[in-house]
Design a protein around this motif. Structure first.
Motif: not given
Length: 81
Positions: A13-19, A37-39, A45-49
């Motif tokens: 998931p973090y890689m999708r957000v990073l992309d 981070e909230a946005d 649809k991921v956790a804050r971390e």
């Protein structure tokens, strides 16, 4: 001949957000704010971390700078980036 990565392979998931964050940065100027981070959490649809990790990696890559308590902003681009 090297194989192309499978576009349907699961990604962390973090890689999708990073992309998505990298794509967002491409459309902005240095000094522009990036999504909070909230946005990022709400949109992907991921956790804050998870969102925090994506921003941290972008910062480590020199794509963003963070002013603690204020937010993260697009970093100045070097001639070699």
């Amino acid at each position: 001949m090297s194989e192309l990565p499978d576009p349907h392979a699961p990604r962390a998931p973090y890689m999708r957000v990073l992309d998505a964050l990298v794509e967002e940065i491409k459309g902005k100027q240095p000094g522009d704010p990036i999504s909070s981070e909230a946005d990022l959490c709400e949109r992907h649809k991921v956790a804050r971390e998870t969102a925090r990790r994506a921003v941290r990696i972008a910062r480590e890559r020199g794509l963003v700078v963070t002013e603690w308590g204020k937010g993260s902003y697009v970093a100045e681009r070097n001639a070699d980036t």
